[in-house]
Design a protein around this motif. Structure first.
Motif, short mmCIF file in Angstrom:
data_model
loop_
_atom_site.label_atom_id
_atom_site.label_comp_id
_atom_site.label_asym_id
_atom_site.label_seq_id
_atom_site.Cartn_x
_atom_site.Cartn_y
_atom_site.Cartn_z
N LEU A 136 1.62 1.95 -3.44
CA LEU A 136 0.58 2.54 -4.06
C LEU A 136 0.30 3.98 -3.65
O LEU A 136 -0.11 5.06 -4.61
CB LEU A 136 -0.72 1.87 -3.78
CG LEU A 136 -0.66 0.44 -4.19
CD1 LEU A 136 -2.33 -0.02 -4.20
CD2 LEU A 136 -0.25 0.24 -5.51
N SER A 137 0.97 4.39 -2.40
CA SER A 137 0.96 5.75 -1.95
C SER A 137 1.90 6.64 -2.34
O SER A 137 1.87 7.82 -1.98
CB SER A 137 0.52 5.97 -0.19
OG SER A 137 -0.30 4.98 0.16
N GLY A 138 2.96 6.11 -3.32
CA GLY A 138 3.77 6.92 -3.74
C GLY A 138 5.15 7.13 -3.07
O GLY A 138 5.92 8.14 -3.20
N TYR A 189 -5.01 -5.52 -11.00
CA TYR A 189 -6.06 -6.30 -10.17
C TYR A 189 -7.00 -7.37 -10.68
O TYR A 189 -7.38 -8.29 -10.15
CB TYR A 189 -6.99 -4.97 -9.60
CG TYR A 189 -7.74 -4.36 -10.43
CD1 TYR A 189 -9.18 -4.95 -10.62
CD2 TYR A 189 -7.49 -2.78 -10.86
CE1 TYR A 189 -9.88 -4.06 -11.63
CE2 TYR A 189 -8.36 -2.68 -11.72
CZ TYR A 189 -9.54 -2.85 -12.35
OH TYR A 189 -10.18 -2.12 -13.02
N LEU A 220 0.89 -1.22 -0.02
CA LEU A 220 -0.20 -0.21 -0.04
C LEU A 220 0.98 1.20 0.05
O LEU A 220 0.37 2.20 -0.55
CB LEU A 220 -0.84 -0.05 1.19
CG LEU A 220 -2.22 -1.00 1.12
CD1 LEU A 220 -3.07 -1.01 2.53
CD2 LEU A 220 -3.05 -0.91 0.08
N PHE A 252 -10.04 -4.91 0.25
CA PHE A 252 -9.44 -3.40 0.46
C PHE A 252 -8.21 -3.39 -0.45
O PHE A 252 -7.97 -2.28 -0.94
CB PHE A 252 -9.36 -3.13 1.79
CG PHE A 252 -8.37 -3.58 2.55
CD1 PHE A 252 -8.50 -4.87 3.25
CD2 PHE A 252 -6.96 -3.06 2.67
CE1 PHE A 252 -7.25 -5.30 3.66
CE2 PHE A 252 -5.92 -3.49 3.43
CZ PHE A 252 -6.11 -4.64 4.10
N GLU A 286 -9.22 -3.55 -4.11
CA GLU A 286 -9.69 -2.09 -4.37
C GLU A 286 -8.53 -1.08 -4.49
O GLU A 286 -8.57 -0.25 -5.46
CB GLU A 286 -10.72 -1.79 -3.33
CG GLU A 286 -11.52 -0.46 -3.84
CD GLU A 286 -12.31 0.20 -2.83
OE1 GLU A 286 -12.27 -0.41 -1.75
OE2 GLU A 286 -13.18 0.86 -3.19
N ALA A 287 -7.59 -1.19 -3.72
CA ALA A 287 -6.51 -0.05 -3.66
C ALA A 287 -5.74 -0.05 -5.13
O ALA A 287 -5.42 0.89 -5.48
CB ALA A 287 -5.49 -0.60 -2.70
N TYR A 288 -5.72 -1.45 -5.87
CA TYR A 288 -5.10 -1.39 -7.02
C TYR A 288 -5.91 -0.88 -8.47
O TYR A 288 -5.24 -0.65 -9.39
CB TYR A 288 -4.61 -2.88 -7.40
CG TYR A 288 -3.39 -3.23 -6.67
CD1 TYR A 288 -3.52 -3.76 -5.42
CD2 TYR A 288 -2.28 -2.89 -7.28
CE1 TYR A 288 -2.26 -3.92 -4.81
CE2 TYR A 288 -0.75 -3.34 -6.59
CZ TYR A 288 -1.08 -3.85 -5.32
OH TYR A 288 0.27 -4.05 -4.57
N HIS A 289 -7.18 -0.25 -7.95
CA HIS A 289 -7.78 0.33 -8.96
C HIS A 289 -7.46 1.85 -9.09
O HIS A 289 -7.92 2.42 -10.11
CB HIS A 289 -9.52 0.38 -8.49
CG HIS A 289 -9.97 -1.17 -8.66
ND1 HIS A 289 -11.08 -1.18 -9.64
CD2 HIS A 289 -9.84 -2.18 -8.11
CE1 HIS A 289 -11.36 -2.49 -9.45
NE2 HIS A 289 -10.64 -3.26 -8.46
N TYR A 290 -6.71 2.19 -8.25
CA TYR A 290 -6.58 3.90 -8.23
C TYR A 290 -5.11 4.02 -8.60
O TYR A 290 -4.40 5.18 -8.24
CB TYR A 290 -6.73 4.52 -6.86
CG TYR A 290 -8.28 4.14 -6.72
CD1 TYR A 290 -9.11 4.87 -7.22
CD2 TYR A 290 -8.74 3.33 -5.62
CE1 TYR A 290 -10.67 4.79 -7.29
CE2 TYR A 290 -10.07 3.33 -5.39
CZ TYR A 290 -10.89 3.82 -6.29
OH TYR A 290 -12.27 3.54 -6.06
N GLY A 291 -4.34 3.37 -9.83
CA GLY A 291 -3.36 3.61 -9.98
C GLY A 291 -2.11 3.16 -9.22
O GLY A 291 -1.75 3.42 -8.00
N ALA A 292 -1.46 1.96 -9.67
CA ALA A 292 -0.30 1.18 -9.07
C ALA A 292 0.86 1.31 -9.81
O ALA A 292 1.05 0.87 -10.86
CB ALA A 292 -0.88 -0.22 -8.77
N PRO A 293 2.08 1.68 -9.21
CA PRO A 293 3.28 1.61 -9.78
C PRO A 293 3.85 0.22 -9.86
O PRO A 293 3.47 -0.55 -8.95
CB PRO A 293 4.32 2.56 -8.91
CG PRO A 293 3.69 2.05 -7.66
CD PRO A 293 1.99 2.05 -7.64
#
Lengths: 598, 598
Positions: free
Chosen positions: B215-217, B503, B212, B526, B529-536
């Protein structure tokens, strides 16, 4: 839509690092789309990574397939983009942006991951419900302010380790599944499967283990230790928190304070560029209570408490005279300079409610607006008496004084609390000021009304002051301890003490705290025994890393310096934790849930 | 007897630091008495701290009161001693001791703490029962070898942090009370009091949280993370252990391996002065299994596995011929060069028992002592056939060959295990050699006979190799993963992988592992779902710090690199942990122990 990442896509520079010094450079950047602006013949994409944002530019020079790709791109897509750094066009320079003078003319573009529209915009200036932020914590963690906090916390930990390592401290890991600790709060416990019916506790602190490490000769110990407390949650508490935990052998209290001061100086200098004046001011617990009504006073402003008991002893106002004459009672006040007009009667009434809410029976006041002071007890006092109270308090024309008459243990904390509220309300607290203060000579014992017994104010391993040993039996309330807190702007940052190394004295202290011989043996037997085999003088401290980071980041909540915090009921909304266990797991542990009807 | 410590008692130098360069210097040392020797007119005390030992001397020049005090001193007393460094007398120089040329002529002596006679002598050369050592762990931790291990572990952690910090990694703390993790082992769980009936789990690793964070950069993450596994304890496992846990974004497998190699080179160079040749050798999982019968081969010696199936297919020995003809079956052997005489029949029988214990139906052998080879299956084969087997195996006069015929999944691990035992027994393993090896291309799926289903060999977030995606449905066993282990001398030090960032692919993998849509949602909803919003693109690794420290310290057990370890039943003998809880605590948690009679 996603494409495979390969070595040509690898970043050559972070987005936020580019400036006009890089003009002409061929670069590759990786990041998230902050926003895409389609101006028809021109497309701009702000690309974000943990260092900042850079503008990608697509125009009539851009290869058509790339321009078309840029057209499709939406917020939070993940890109690898390569191109040439060039100056922005006339009028497009953004002086508010670190990289505002340049843009990248993109020659190659890869979408590494598409993104759905996030539930809220990734932007510090967007107002979003807390619940939604926490449910999508991984998105909230993309916000620059939160990223900066987490990065600053990393640097704080790094400076802490460097400083203590350079001073000969060893980082030693202590166990997380331990025997229940005696720190006063409730333990989280962990059932044992191999020995059903038995439990481990999660540590409230590594206290016992670090003391044992001193007995073992490790001399100087540090650990950034996770600690746990199962408390009824107050605002802004976390069930798990981190402590910069340290312990030193062959030292006095002075040595430890000096070591900590060196750390504070280094930390605030390196990270905030703030010069901390050493030595840090010191105040005894007694003085702090008398002057500020708090053992963690915010000394960024004055408004000290003034004792007017001596002139209230014979006043006609019996509330004052009886408190002033009582043993351990007093009449004291604080003065809000120049606030007579700004603080309305209505607001003073609110203060009265606040005071009552924290234990006072009432609040008296003096307001001096016109030629003469008025007060809430004018029926009972002569004008001359009132004027002499004002003189003692330093209450002059234009001022308001708030007065409490009661036992000291009510008067002082209530005035301390009112002082804090008033200070904030009247804007007396300067921002950007870091007031450190040592509080020393804490009482060893504190009388618990709840249990009607003495409890340890710090913890039971704290060494009494040498000159207080004689009162241990005769007058426990008079025994002060080699304990010290470090306070920053009214927040306790550190708590520490010199430990008892004489096992006979330790047993005596346990007995003074009401423990029987059997209880001492069961709870602390192995620790007391350890002190039979040669114990160096030692002491230490625990520094609250979360709070330290919060103050240094000027964050408003502990949540803003913890990557994955818990909320007030100790749950974590993102992953829905805690959750119901597999019944088989409980069975293996020999446990059963009590039916609520039982 | 104890005296107060004051600033004049403070050490000016550590005991172990003194040498002839210090002669004439006035010093103060603090430490524990290693031993006191009373020679009548002379008394010597060896004083010990974490750096070593120095000799304190008392003679006719010593003030009488101090000499008398020295006379009373016993082992493990804690002293502060001040005096002058001087050369030792003729014949008293001890070349085996770092400080062996000097002693301190004591002018001031303070006993800071007396000590009772400890239950065992504090000395590396004293044989003591393990139980006693662990019960008095704080005394055992005084032994120089254990102190050196703990100090080396500190330095390993320090080098790790420095290296990764310098490479842009952020140390970010992930929560310890989490939703149960999907790592395969059993979780320790923690009951919630605020939400009775619900539980937290202690993390088996920070896997989900570090993904995560990508995913948060946060781009590059490291943490020295405590991890927990409630396993049925095998020898030398600890229920809590520490992992150097890392994750990187915008990388390929190559980037991560290179980053880790840089760490290994730095670590072994800085701490052991060992040069590690880079790049570290690589071997696919398939090759490692075929050549060494292990996915963590010890390559410090040869004795590779040889496949003789082709020449066994038509032999009269049906055990061989049927295994060789079978799908997924084979006949393979290893050769112990020159061991024909040293390995007795009796010893070979022991190997047979070992082989059977780990799943083989039998063990065949060839021994070539005299002119001709003999073997355990001579009744069934011609001499020429035997000789051609020998030729293929490389088994010559003087050698012994051990042969297994079975399915590959029996043959290979059994020969791998026998190879390890033989290597140690025959002294083939060179000390002081560090053989690092990458194992790559692990299978994604592993067939579980127990559950009759595919399980993930690494974890379900591991990315399959690009060229294997097409076999996902048709031939799962053929799917290899972007997973890599780092092996040192036959021990797995690190395990890592590139993670799935798509995902849809992630859901597909979950379904291939037999999870229903509902189970995926409940366990990983969860995360997916997190991988729906832009995953490096991202990947990482976990390095076992305890094992790494054990190998670097040349310690025999994990216990020797952990300050307060647990023993095989997951208890800690010193503090008697775990223990029975306060019944009130259980009640607050809504829990009841199941009566054993239930």
């Amino acid at each position: 839509m996603a494409a495979l990442f390969c070595s040509e896509d690898r970043r050559t520079v972070y987005c936020g690092e580019l400036s006009s010094a890089d003009i002409g450079r061929e670069v590759t950047v990786n990041g998230w789309v902050q926003r895409q602006r389609d101006l028809g013949a021109l497309i701009f994409i702000d690309l974000r990574d943990r260092t900042g944002v850079v503008q990608l530019a697509f125009d009539d020079q851009t290869e058509k397939s790339i321009f078309d790709k840029a057209f499709e791109i939406r917020s939070e897509f993940v890109l690898a983009a390569a191109g040439t750094v060039r100056p922005r066009g006339e009028g497009a320079v953004n002086p508010n942006m670190k990289t505002g003078e340049v843009e990248i003319a993109v020659k190659s573009l890869k979408v590494l991951s598409a993104a759905e529209t996030p539930p809220f915009e990734i932007n510090d200036n967007v107002s979003v419900r807390d619940e939604l932020r926490l449910r999508y914590r991984y998105l909230d963690l993309r916000r620059p302010s939160l990223q900066n906090n987490i990065m600053m916390r990393h640097r704080i930990a790094q400076v802490a380790r460097n400083y203590f390592y350079e001073n000969g401290f060893l980082e030693i890991e202590t166990p997380m599944m331990i025997k229940p600790t005696p720190e006063g709060a409730r333990d989280y416990i962990v059932p044992s499967r191999i020995q059903p019916g038995k439990f481990y506790a999660l540590p409230q602190s590594p206290q016992i283990y670090k003391q044992l490490l001193m007995l073992s000769g490790y001399d100087r110990y540090i650990q950034l230790a996770r600690c746990f407390r199962d408390e009824d949650l107050r605002a802004d508490r976390q069930p798990e928190f981190t402590q910069i935990d340290l312990e030193m052998s062959f030292v006095t209290q002075e040595d430890i304070m000096k070591m900590v001061e060196g750390f504070i100086e280094r930390l605030f200098g390196e990270i905030l560029g703030e010069k901390v004046d050493l030595p840090i001011l010191r105040m005894t617990y007694r003085d702090a209570m008398d002057r500020f009504g708090s053992d963690k006073p915010d000394t960024r402003f004055g408004m000290e408490i003034c004792d007017i008991s001596d002139i209230c002893r014979n006043t006609g106002f019996s509330v004052f005279s009886s408190a002033a004459s009582q043993q351990d009672g007093s009449v004291r006040g604080i003065v809000a300079k120049g606030a007579a007009e700004t603080l309305s009667r209505k607001e003073i009434d609110k203060f009265t409610e606040t005071a009552k809410g924290i234990g006072a029976r009432g609040l008296a006041y003096i307001r001096w607006i016109d030629d003469e002071p008025s007060c809430s007890f004018s029926k009972f006092v002569e004008k001359a008496e009132l004027l002499s109270m004002c003189a003692k308090l330093g209450c002059e024309k234009g001022d308001t004084a708030l007065i409490i008459a009661d036992k000291d243990k009510v008067v002082l904390p209530v005035l301390g609390a009112l002082r804090g509220i008033l200070g904030r309300k009247l804007g007396l607290i300067p921002e950007n000021k870091y007031n450190f203060l040592w509080i020393t000579e804490f009482p060893f014992f504190e009388w618990s009304e709840e249990t009607q017994s003495w409890v340890a104010m710090h913890h039971p391993f704290t060494m009494p002051l040498d000159e207080c040993l004689e009162y241990l039996d005769s007058d426990p309330g008079r025994v002060r301890a080699k304990a010290y807190d470090l306070v920053l702007n009214g927040t306790e940052l550190l708590s520490g003490s010199i430990r008892i190394t004489d096992y006979e004295l330790q047993e005596k202290m346990f007995r003074s705290l009401g423990l029987t011989k059997e209880e001492i043996e069961a709870k602390f037997g192995f620790l007391v025994e350890a002190y039979h085999y040669g114990a160096p003088p030692h002491g230490g401290a625990g520094i609250g890393l979360d709070r330290l980071a919060m103050l240094m980041c000027k964050a408003e909540s502990l949540r803003d310096v913890i990557a994955f915090p818990k909320v007030q009921n100790a749950s974590e909304p993102m992953s829905s934790c805690p959750s119901y266990p597999d019944p088989k797991a409980l069975e293996e542990l020999g446990l059963r849930l009590i039916d609520s009807k039982d």
